[in-house]
Enzyme design. Structure first.
Site, mmCIF file in Angstrom:
data_model
loop_
_atom_site.group_PDB
_atom_site.id
_atom_site.type_symbol
_atom_site.label_atom_id
_atom_site.label_comp_id
_atom_site.label_asym_id
_atom_site.label_seq_id
_atom_site.Cartn_x
_atom_site.Cartn_y
_atom_site.Cartn_z
ATOM 1 N N GLU A 228 44.415 73.686 66.726
ATOM 2 C CA GLU A 228 43.559 73.705 67.920
ATOM 3 C C GLU A 228 42.431 72.702 67.663
ATOM 4 O OE1 GLU A 228 44.017 75.371 70.688
ATOM 5 O OE2 GLU A 228 45.666 76.673 70.098
ATOM 6 N N CYS A 262 34.548 72.789 72.409
ATOM 7 C CA CYS A 262 35.716 71.901 72.275
ATOM 8 C C CYS A 262 36.161 71.340 73.618
ATOM 9 C CB CYS A 262 36.868 72.642 71.607
ATOM 10 S SG CYS A 262 37.322 74.162 72.449
HETATM 11 P P1 NAD Z 1 34.094 73.214 60.876
HETATM 12 O O1 NAD Z 1 33.340 72.153 60.158
HETATM 13 O O2 NAD Z 1 33.589 74.588 60.905
HETATM 14 O O3 NAD Z 1 35.575 73.181 60.295
HETATM 15 C C1 NAD Z 1 36.538 74.108 60.700
HETATM 16 C C2 NAD Z 1 37.122 74.773 59.490
HETATM 17 O O4 NAD Z 1 37.734 73.777 58.654
HETATM 18 C C3 NAD Z 1 36.079 75.477 58.628
HETATM 19 O O5 NAD Z 1 36.556 76.757 58.292
HETATM 20 C C4 NAD Z 1 35.962 74.580 57.420
HETATM 21 O O6 NAD Z 1 35.630 75.260 56.244
HETATM 22 C C5 NAD Z 1 37.341 73.992 57.328
HETATM 23 N N1 NAD Z 1 37.343 72.724 56.597
HETATM 24 C C6 NAD Z 1 36.367 71.773 56.582
HETATM 25 N N2 NAD Z 1 36.723 70.736 55.787
HETATM 26 C C7 NAD Z 1 37.931 71.051 55.296
HETATM 27 C C8 NAD Z 1 38.833 70.388 54.404
HETATM 28 N N3 NAD Z 1 38.551 69.200 53.877
HETATM 29 N N4 NAD Z 1 39.999 71.000 54.120
HETATM 30 C C9 NAD Z 1 40.304 72.185 54.667
HETATM 31 N N5 NAD Z 1 39.489 72.865 55.508
HETATM 32 C C10 NAD Z 1 38.325 72.315 55.812
HETATM 33 O O7 NAD Z 1 34.321 72.834 62.384
HETATM 34 P P2 NAD Z 1 34.383 71.395 63.029
HETATM 35 O O8 NAD Z 1 35.598 70.687 62.604
HETATM 36 O O9 NAD Z 1 33.072 70.715 62.950
HETATM 37 O O10 NAD Z 1 34.559 71.878 64.559
HETATM 38 C C11 NAD Z 1 34.354 71.013 65.577
HETATM 39 C C12 NAD Z 1 35.650 70.396 66.037
HETATM 40 O O11 NAD Z 1 36.564 71.430 66.315
HETATM 41 C C13 NAD Z 1 35.498 69.609 67.306
HETATM 42 O O12 NAD Z 1 36.340 68.497 67.240
HETATM 43 C C14 NAD Z 1 35.984 70.554 68.372
HETATM 44 O O13 NAD Z 1 36.454 69.939 69.531
HETATM 45 C C15 NAD Z 1 37.077 71.285 67.632
HETATM 46 N N6 NAD Z 1 37.288 72.611 68.186
HETATM 47 C C16 NAD Z 1 38.459 72.876 68.790
HETATM 48 C C17 NAD Z 1 38.660 74.107 69.377
HETATM 49 C C18 NAD Z 1 39.936 74.448 70.074
HETATM 50 O O14 NAD Z 1 40.104 75.602 70.419
HETATM 51 N N7 NAD Z 1 40.834 73.516 70.304
HETATM 52 C C19 NAD Z 1 37.663 75.079 69.303
HETATM 53 C C20 NAD Z 1 36.481 74.773 68.661
HETATM 54 C C21 NAD Z 1 36.293 73.541 68.085
#
Ligand code: NAD
Length: 523
Positions: A228, A262
């Site tokens: 997602e 998102c």
């Molecule tokens: P975040 O930084 O919280 O990361 C998400 C998860 O990934 C966390 O649990 C984090 O610990 C893990 N993570 C981070 N680096 C990692 C790595 N190198 N290896 C494995 N896991 C790792 O969240 P984010 O990415 O900043 O969230 C924002 C993004 O998410 C935006 O692009 C947004 O559009 C997208 N998003 C999508 C949805 C959806 O439903 N499609 C919902 C919310 C956010």
């Protein structure tokens, strides 16, 4: 009466020691192979506990989300808890039906007496990795769906909303059976360690860069994924749009959680003919929604999650060639960044490079609708959401037919993902797989065909057994030859013949009326 109210989450470590991860995962893997999750009554009880645990701790979650994001309770209720509670209750109520085998119709002759069923079987142990922007709904909906489908769960919340993540871990751990649910807190070291282990399905919600890391790790174990992700969700405002409504709904969609959503509108494509009037409508709505909003006083407006994200968003604004028409008065110290509208941006602008995931909204104008569509498909294909503001069905369909995206709201923003039974997920760059309602149950279960053949058909099946012979071949062709093909080699492919065509087009009404009129001659 059991209360799940917790007094503290201080005992939940900020980071799970990496060396403990394999044994924690082994615990819930053993939980799956103990078949504890097979009875639907067990799953219902777990879901019931999940509901009450969240219900009993709403005030705590308001507090932690205020600490992490300065998110206000009204927005939490509208955008997180309402949907979460609705979904859990729906799963409890519909579990029997969701889990029931479904007969598969249309068997060939050799299977006429067989029973063929579609059964949904839990994958096993699933890993759910959640982000920080809507931590309740984006954690609990996947967890509830996975539980309902009979999986055991490893949950990895985001380290970025530390207070809410730890509180959620504590709340969920109090509610759920420890042999079916385990949490791992922390950041990249913990994620990296857990991703080395084999799972039966992984659901990751977050950015596309990490999405690719997750997909690569999953591929090592042939683990299927639900990704997602995000993307640049465009808004098209055509000349036929109701501009006042468009302005209010777009601003609301952007303002929620300070644009850290998102599916937030990412950029606007506005028909030149209405550009001036639309800006005027935006200004009215902006002042109505943001009256008195300052860095010191913004009770109903979220902050940017942290300094790193603040700097990223600020850099987009600092480098834009467009002109700020609304907002812009950010405050780095308090992480306050109001919704900021930038007019006159072009394809090469800093606002049009990556997903904004913040409160900036750039405006591009277009002359022909095809220009707007080409811009989306060539610059930022397959976004997570698409928003169309137009009162013309022709315009709406023109865009709908040409833009691939996760989901669409017409004359609205964000709301398509709140429709409880509608699949929510992306396509291409915005990810794959979908959940919510029945789609979540499906996402966490394997659709398995189960065929059962009765003994009584054995003599009829003799034809398939060796030794093969000419007479067996003839008999087989008689019983199961290919069906007659009604489609000629050339010309249009018409399905169902003339009568069916008439029926499907509603022409039968006309035929009936003509028949009635004609028959009056004989009355
Ligand atoms: P975040 O930084 O919280 O990361 C998400 C998860 O990934 C966390 O649990 C984090 O610990 C893990 N993570 C981070 N680096 C990692 C790595 N190198 N290896 C494995 N896991 C790792 O969240 P984010 O990415 O900043 O969230 C924002 C993004 O998410 C935006 O692009 C947004 O559009 C997208 N998003 C999508 C949805 C959806 O439903 N499609 C919902 C919310 C956010």
């Amino acid at each position: 009466m059991t209360s799940f109210k917790i007094s503290t989450y201080e005992d939940i470590p900020v980071e799970t020691p990496v060396e403990e991860i394999p044994s924690l995962v082994a615990r819930v893997k053993a939980g799956y192979t103990s078949y504890k999750t097979l009875p639907l009554s067990f799953r219902r009880e777990q879901l019931r506990n999940l509901y009450y645990a969240l219900y009993d701790n709403q005030d705590l979650l308001y507090q932690t989300l205020m600490q992490d994001l300065h998110k206000c309770p009204h927005e939490i209720n509208m955008m997180e808890t309402f949907q979460t509670f609705t979904e859990i209750l729906w799963l409890i109520e519909n579990l029997d039906d969701l889990a029931a085998p479904k007969p598969i119709p249309g068997s060939p002759l050799a299977l006429k007496l067989a029973s063929i069923r579609l059964t949904r079987q839990a994958f096993g142990t699933v890993l759910i990795i959640s982000p920080w922007n809507y931590p309740i709904v984006l954690s609990v909906l996947p967890i509830a769906s996975a539980l309902a489908a009979g999986n055991t769960i490893v949950y990895k919340p985001s380290e970025m909303c530390e207070h809410t993540s730890r509180a959620l871990v504590k709340i969920l751990s109090e509610a759920l059976d420890p042999s079916v649910f385990v949490s791992i807190t922390g950041g990249v070291p913990q994620s990296t360690a857990v991703l080395k282990l084999p799972f039966d399905k992984i659901m990751y919600t977050g950015n596309g860069v990490v999405g690719r890391i997750v997909a690569r790790a999953a591929a090592e174990h042939l683990t299927p994924t639900i990704l997602e992700l995000g993307g640049k969700s465009p808004v098209v405002v055509t000349a036929t749009a109701n501009l006042k409504i468009a302005a209010r709904r777009i601003l609301w969609g952007k303002r929620a959680n300070a644009g850290q959503t998102c599916v937030a509108p990412d950029y606007l494509l506005v028909d030149k003919k209405v550009h001036k009037d639309f800006l005027a409508a935006l200004k009215v709505a902006y002042h109505e929604f943001n009256a008195g909003l300052t860095a010191e006083s913004h009770d109903d407006y979220s902050d940017i999650i942290n300094g790193r994200h603040f700097a990223r968003i600020k850099a987009y604004l600092d480098n834009t060639k467009g002109s700020v028409v609304l907002g812009g008065n950010y405050d780095e110290k308090t992480l306050f960044f109001p919704t900021t509208i930038v007019d006159g941006v072009t394809a090469s602008d800093s606002l049009l490079k990556e997903e904004i995931f913040g409160p900036l909204l750039g405006i591009i104008t277009y002359t022909e609708l095809s220009e707007a569509v080409n811009f989306i498909t060539s610059e930022h294909d397959t976004p997570l959401a698409l928003y169309i503001f137009s009162t013309s069905k022709r315009e709406q369909n023109f865009i709908l037919d040409r833009v691939r995206c996760g989901g669409v709201s017409i004359n609205e923003t964000l709301m398509h993902l709140t429709a409880p039974q509608a699949p929510f997920g992306g396509v291409g760059e915005s990810g794959h797989g979908a959940y919510h309602g029945i789609n979540g149950f499906r996402a966490f279960s394997h659709e398995r065909t189960v065929l059962s053949q009765p003994a009584i058909v054995e003599s009829a099946l003799n034809v398939r057994y060796p030794p093969y012979s000419l007479s067996k071949s003839k008999q087989y062709n008689l019983m199961s030859g290919p069906p007659a093909n009604p489609y000629p080699r050339e010309g249009p492919v018409v399905v169902g013949g003339v009568f069916k065509q008439l029926l499907s087009k509603g022409l039968w009404v006309v035929v009936l009326l003509v028949g009635l009129v004609y028959s009056r001659k004989f009355w």
